[in-house]
Design an enzyme around this catalytic site. Structure first.
Site, PDB file in Angstrom:
ATOM      1  N   ARG A  77      37.167  -4.903  46.424  1.00 37.98           N
ATOM      2  CA  ARG A  77      37.367  -5.150  45.000  1.00 37.98           C
ATOM      3  C   ARG A  77      38.575  -6.063  44.847  1.00 37.98           C
ATOM      4  NH1 ARG A  77      39.753  -0.415  42.126  1.00 37.98           N
ATOM      5  NH2 ARG A  77      41.529  -1.814  41.940  1.00 37.98           N
ATOM      6  N   HIS A 137      40.610  -2.545  38.840  1.00 37.31           N
ATOM      7  CA  HIS A 137      39.427  -1.694  38.631  1.00 37.31           C
ATOM      8  C   HIS A 137      38.677  -2.141  37.379  1.00 37.31           C
ATOM      9  CE1 HIS A 137      36.788   1.684  38.164  1.00 37.31           C
ATOM     10  NE2 HIS A 137      37.316   1.963  36.991  1.00 37.31           N
ATOM     11  N   TYR A 151      49.227   0.110  43.041  1.00 36.88           N
ATOM     12  CA  TYR A 151      48.835   0.972  44.167  1.00 36.88           C
ATOM     13  C   TYR A 151      48.317   0.251  45.400  1.00 36.88           C
ATOM     14  CZ  TYR A 151      44.408   0.412  41.588  1.00 36.88           C
ATOM     15  OH  TYR A 151      43.330  -0.110  40.933  1.00 36.88           O
TER      16      TYR A 151
HETATM   17  C1  LIG Z   1      31.913  11.339  36.916  1.00 37.45           C
HETATM   18  C2  LIG Z   1      32.987  10.361  36.617  1.00 37.45           C
HETATM   19  N1  LIG Z   1      34.255  10.690  36.894  1.00 37.45           N
HETATM   20  C3  LIG Z   1      35.249   9.825  36.637  1.00 37.45           C
HETATM   21  C4  LIG Z   1      34.990   8.606  36.087  1.00 37.45           C
HETATM   22  C5  LIG Z   1      36.142   7.638  35.791  1.00 37.45           C
HETATM   23  N2  LIG Z   1      36.009   6.526  36.731  1.00 37.45           N
HETATM   24  C6  LIG Z   1      35.392   5.389  36.363  1.00 37.45           C
HETATM   25  S1  LIG Z   1      35.192   4.361  37.645  1.00 37.45           S
HETATM   26  C7  LIG Z   1      35.969   5.397  38.707  1.00 37.45           C
HETATM   27  C8  LIG Z   1      36.116   5.023  40.139  1.00 37.45           C
HETATM   28  C9  LIG Z   1      34.793   4.710  40.752  1.00 37.45           C
HETATM   29  O1  LIG Z   1      34.984   4.199  42.033  1.00 37.45           O
HETATM   30  P1  LIG Z   1      33.783   3.663  42.893  1.00 37.45           P
HETATM   31  O2  LIG Z   1      32.660   4.639  42.865  1.00 37.45           O
HETATM   32  O3  LIG Z   1      34.323   3.296  44.215  1.00 37.45           O
HETATM   33  O4  LIG Z   1      33.254   2.391  42.126  1.00 37.45           O
HETATM   34  P2  LIG Z   1      34.045   1.036  41.811  1.00 37.45           P
HETATM   35  O5  LIG Z   1      34.686   1.221  40.481  1.00 37.45           O
HETATM   36  O6  LIG Z   1      35.031   0.809  42.899  1.00 37.45           O
HETATM   37  O7  LIG Z   1      32.997  -0.002  41.754  1.00 37.45           O
HETATM   38  C10 LIG Z   1      36.380   6.549  38.042  1.00 37.45           C
HETATM   39  C11 LIG Z   1      37.111   7.659  38.666  1.00 37.45           C
HETATM   40  C12 LIG Z   1      33.654   8.312  35.790  1.00 37.45           C
HETATM   41  N3  LIG Z   1      33.297   7.142  35.231  1.00 37.45           N
HETATM   42  N4  LIG Z   1      32.681   9.192  36.080  1.00 37.45           N
END
Ligand SMILES: Cc1ncc(C[n+]2csc(CCOP(=O)(O)OP(=O)(O)O)c2C)c(N)n1
Ligand SMILES: Cc1ncc(C[n+]2csc(CCOP(=O)(O)OP(=O)(O)O)c2C)c(N)n1
Ligand SMILES: [Mg+2]
Ligand SMILES: [Mg+2]
Lengths: 326, 363, 326, 363
Positions: free
Chosen positions: D255, D259, D268
């Site tokens: 990434r 985020h 971080y």
């Molecule tokens: C069930 C849930 N918990 C928390 C969140 C808040 N949240 C949004 S994105 C994220 C991180 C997701 O990381 P990843 O699966 O690696 O996907 P990326 O964003 O890196 O594409 C979090 C904790 C959420 N959207 N859904």
């Protein structure tokens, strides 16, 4: 003493309690290095270490269930769910275990955990980031559900929640995280749970609300005051268990009640308060109770969210309506 | 294309179905006391089980989940655990609970509809029975985290069924145990059925032990009807756990009874299958080996059974003689202190039990 | 025509609809060979095949989420959750997706699924098998929540639920699964959703209930009749959306209302009905509304469950209380 | 002890970080059109991304999740899928959505707070963006089950992040896909971060591909910044899926951005780490190879960029020019027909927008 925001008051309370009680732990997604997506836990990992300020894998049921295990071992976990929109997968752990550990073991084990989550709309957040579903938890016996509406109450109520021997769901109105500042002495003094806070006394109508909507409710009271109407404003603060005495006593004086909440109207906590009046306050009521609430539909994406949420105008209109009755 | 990761799942057995040693036996088997205590515990569990089912059939107990044929698993767990460890059981694990000091009376109280069964006088830190399948796995992670945080040489042992391995909570917990290298062991009682759904309906995996690979923790398969193998492997897992390696142990067994007394397994499985697994019984297997090695005889057996029968009868008597809880007990441990908001309701409840003299008769 | 029980009426409705519409599927734990732990799906797998009557792995979130995927593809999944005590891990899928698929895609996709689950106490079941938490679903916009109280309504309402273009949570009061039998012609005729059913007309007091408690409520009406009191009995049937017109109209005539439900009192669906009266029916109310409900504590294990659940006596007492007011 | 099951995870790469072929290239690479279309799609996604971030920074868009550096994954998915397949995306997958025919304007509408972005005119059976992490995996199982039931030669492709692999829903879905041998593919965008939690904080596993082993389905690791490898491996998975073998593809990427626009990744993670991964960029890698093979030049590049800029600008204009929805739209698709119970509220809402003439002024 500097003035601080509601979110800073949360951090201050967490830090106070972690310093005071080694058993207090913080866990959740991004609560560590990042200090939480809203910065509620900022600085805590640096100060108390990664073992006590725990970044968990992305797994909400685990977070809640793990907190139950920690609490059973005598620790005092404060778990964060990043947004209320992602809290639903923990209802099972909260309802089936956390809320009834003491009851089902007849006191052998207990569950002194706090579950924090930001909630509510109005910050133009993405989908699933703006709902208010406190009513789901308010229906679960054995839980406490606490919602602050100012920096001072955030500090005092969160301290009380962390010291409570039973599980507390502590919901933080994120729209007002940074809206106002006030002096909050960092003295470790908790505020009482299970009681309403009367923020403004009045004699013509009782406005009952909690969380971010306290802002609109107080503003509505100002508008009403300009019209010569004296509104009492009650911050419910602990929505479970409900301090019915304060509400009934107020309505006994005013004879009129408007309940204001952001959550969907049907089966919201407002229903319980209106039911309280229908069941125990009927003889005081001089006018139909009014509920000013989120509409019974899905919280829209942010372009329309302001139309969804109760406005000062709607609160004022509702209060005026109750005053039409003689 | 290159291979970047390789994994193997091992299977452990010491005594085969006929009670013959198929590998060099672990040292503890040299101690007849230890072996006899395992045998005794399995036999006690089975006797208790018969009694519990009889109580249920005669309306003296509620729905009850029998561990028939799976006694070795719980006994091995209980035998390998130290008092300071913590057991996080599901609902079919009373063999383990008994070993931990939970009274038979407590288990009867629980299935007899009385919460006090979960307030056992021993094993105070062990978790109560968990009915929502797999939810207890997350608790085990928390317990183990607490142990690690406090640098205690203790471990958490969590029980789950083959069906339970399909639930998200199971996986979330294994995964977290891997991330934090927690002192926790997940023992899967693969009794081949989750109510009416066979093992093949739960997962396409060759083994359930390989679920561990998705969490980066140790996983292995053990003959769950071989109490020696089970005891040895749980003990080894406890060792590993203290070094920060969590484990999954898939214990291969078979649910010889109905799912619970509310179930009728003949609706969905064949007598042939039952017969096949009956031949692998954990108790008769150990019995054969004990007789073979000369530490057990018919006399021992009948003396044991007499003693156990007395024990079980006493437990049943104590259960049946237990005074009912007060109705208000349902409020008394809801919170540490009952909030004012609910005091009325407690009063109403009490009042509803004692109609005031001269009260109206609404019949 | 033979008389059938409520559970047989459920089976009959499922079979009718599966025969009539190839798109209807049944899925859940033990619904196949075993025909469901309560025998609701008995015979269906034999008749319609294992591809349409699907034994799932033990994974509730999967069951609900999979149903959403099936429904989006134009199928009509009827998912079973074995007991309401294990329904909580699907709230996320129901709230975040099923209930809002149509809304968030502006009608592009929809979610015509039915989620069936037995609920309620009184059958001396094990722990976690006796709760009534319908209020959790009644607070979720976009859902329908339907509860039958007789074989005939089970048949007609389940057919309607399966034909409804939107998600329906269909909760079956298991205490009365086999309690009464009645003739239920297997004619494929659905009953209307979204309306209350007035089971008994009366002029002195309105008794409002749903599900298994209809039994006690009707019995209470009998007891009251003996005392010369004419009680109207309303079966809410669809608790979301609520047919407020029928309730208001009745209370307008009787001036008195007793709400009866098994679920915990606080924030139960009874609160919404009492709130309705406080907000829209106040001027009709001649006496405080009474709620006869489960106590605000954890449903006890079965030795005490009868003390927990509303009894005929409590309903009668509550009705008499409303009549004390002139 | 005997070994009863063995597993291997393979890793696939065709173009290394410098754009050099490290293995025999798949046949489709012979077709310059195809390669250029992949290149174009990645470039479009990147340009769109820059524009979206700019719109957000200037208050014209809400919080937005950038796929910067991960464009190859979505483009490969979209390129390998057939129109009749179904995409079940998360929130960072607009590269794939664009390939499926979703307009850039729709994606802007979604992040701009307008539900109509999920009512796209193309790819009508594709799922809308899923924000609750991993929840969409269960939907993919249902979609794939429907396809299998109807004996359609279609597949469901589900997107998820590395963080998402820790959620129970992910595992429950993989496991079910194994049980029913469903035509479904789970593509993990392992971009090494879940907001501030690094890959190592999610799971102790060596790979995320091995999560498949817990479900008995195929799992493999692919260089997610190699669009050729990704396209080939997604295509192979589509083949397998139609034979009833579900797959997990772990796409290794990074990434490069925050985020979301609400995040500040500098809190971080280090610049060094960013630099390291910047050198593996999917677009410049393919560009090198295209130039090497002579199908691409500076002129092509600038012509492409001009064309794409026009396209993106048009999309942005269309987005900005979109008339707002009516307020009552929030009720109009709640149910197929709005129940009577909620009609009042809809009326109230409409009334609140249009204060009646001479209405009281409560200011
Ligand atoms: C069930 C849930 N918990 C928390 C969140 C808040 N949240 C949004 S994105 C994220 C991180 C997701 O990381 P990843 O699966 O690696 O996907 P990326 O964003 O890196 O594409 C979090 C904790 C959420 N959207 N859904
Ligand atoms: C989450 C959840 N879903 C459903 C049930 C109902 N139920 C009780 S036991 C059981 C089967 C469990 O099978 P398994 O995990 O193999 O354990 P076993 O009963 O065979 O010991 C089911 C479906 C439950 N208790 N919890
Ligand atoms: Mg089993
Ligand atoms: Mg990621």
């Amino acid at each position: 003493m500097a003035e601080i925001t509601l979110i800073e008051a949360v951090t201050q309370a967490l830090a106070w309690e972690m310093a005071d009680d080694d058993n207090v732990l913080v866990l959740g997604e991004d609560v560590g290095v990042n200090g939480g997506v809203f910065r509620a836990t900022v600085g805590l990992q640096e100060r108390f270490g990664a073992e006590r300020v725990i970044d968990t894998p992305l797994a909400e049921s685990l977070i809640a269930g793990m907190a139950i295990g920690l609490a059973a071992q005598g620790l005092r976990p404060v778990a964060e769910i990043q947004f209320m929109g992602f809290i639903y997968s923990i209802i099972d752990q909260m309802l089936s275990h956390a809320s009834r550990m003491r009851n089902r073991t007849r006191g052998r084990l207990s569950c002194p955990m706090v579950l924090r989550a930001p909630f509510g709309g109005g910050i133009h957040a993405p989908e699933h980031h703006s709902e208010s579903t406190e009513a789901l938890f308010a229906h679960i016996p054995g839980l406490r559900v606490v919602i602050p509406s100012s920096p001072g109450r955030a500090y005092g109520l969160l301290l009380a929640a962390m010291r409570d021997p039973d599980p507390v769901v502590f919901l933080e109105p994120k729209r007002i995280y940074r809206l106002v500042k006030e002096e909050v002495p960092d003295n470790g003094e908790a505020l009482p749970l299970d009681v309403c806070y009367t923020l403004r006394e009045g004699s013509d109508v009782t406005l009952v609300s909690w969380g971010a909507m306290i802002k609109e409710t107080l503003e509505a009271a100002d508008v009403l005051a300009e019209k010569g109407i004296s509104a009492e404003v009650i911050d419910v603060a602990t929505i479970k268990p409900l301090d019915s005495a304060t509400i009934l006593e107020s309505v006994a004086r005013t004879g009129r009640c408007v309940i204001v909440h952001e959550a969907v109207r049907s089966c919201g906590v407002g229903a319980e308060i209106a039911a309280l009046l229908a069941c125990e306050g009927l003889l005081h009521l001089m006018a139909p109770v009014q509920r000013v609430a989120g509409y019974d539909t899905v919280m829209p994406l942010f372009r329309l969210e302001n139309h969804y949420m109760p406005s000062v105008q709607r609160v004022v209109d509702a209060a005026l309506k109750t005053l039409e009755f003689e | 294309m290159e291979s970047v990761a390789q994994f193997t799942i091992n299977y452990w057995q010491f005594l085969n179905a006929d009670g013959q040693a198929v590998a060099e036996l672990p040292a503890f088997t040299q101690d007849p006391e230890r072996i006899i205590s395992l045998y005794r515990a399995m036999s006690l569990t089975r006797l208790f089980d018969q009694k519990a089912i009889a109580l249920q059939r005669t309306g003296q107990l509620g729905t009850y989940a029998s561990p028939l044929g799976q006694e070795a698993i719980g006994v091995a767990i209980g035998s390998a655990m130290r008092p300071e460890d913590v057991l996080i059981p599901a609902y079919r694990d009373h063999a383990a609970q008994f070993m931990r000091g939970v009274r038979m009376t407590d288990i009867l109280l629980y299935w007899g509809g009385d919460e006090r069964g979960m307030d056992h006088a021993e094993a105070r830190e062990d978790f109560p029975i968990s009915v929502p399948v797999a939810s207890q796995c997350c608790h085990a992670v928390g317990v183990a985290y607490a142990m690690r945080l406090r640098k205690q040489p203790r471990v958490a042992v969590c029980c789950i069924g083959d069906g339970g391995t399909s639930k998200g909570d199971f996986y979330e917990s294994l995964n977290a145990a891997g991330v934090w290298q927690l002192p926790v062991i997940f023992v899967i009682n693969n009794n081949h059925w989750a109510i009416s759904v066979p093992r093949s309906g739960q997962s396409a995996t060759q083994t359930l032990a390989q679920k561990a690979i998705a969490a980066g923790i140790h996983g292995e398969q053990v003959d769950g009807n071989d109490v020696i193998a089970m005891t040895a492997r749980v003990a080894a897992a406890i060792e590993r756990a203290q070094q920060g390696e969590a484990s999954v142990i898939e214990a291969l067994s078979y649910r010889m009874g109905d799912h619970t007394t509310a179930d009728d397994a003949s609706r969905y499985r064949s007598q042939e299958e039952l017969d096949k697994y009956a031949a692998r019984d954990p108790i008769s297997r150990l019995n054969s080996w004990m007789r073979e090695t000369g530490i057990w005889s018919e006399q021992h057996e009948s003396a044991l059974h007499e003693a156990l029968a007395v024990q079980v009868d006493q437990a049943v008597k104590a259960y049946l003689a237990t005074e009912p809880q007060s109705v208000q007990s349902m409020f008394d441990d809801l919170y540490e202190t009952l909030p004012t908001a609910y005091k009325n309701q407690r009063d109403e409840l009490v009042a509803a039990q004692t109609p005031p003299d001269g009260g109206t008769d609404h019949g």
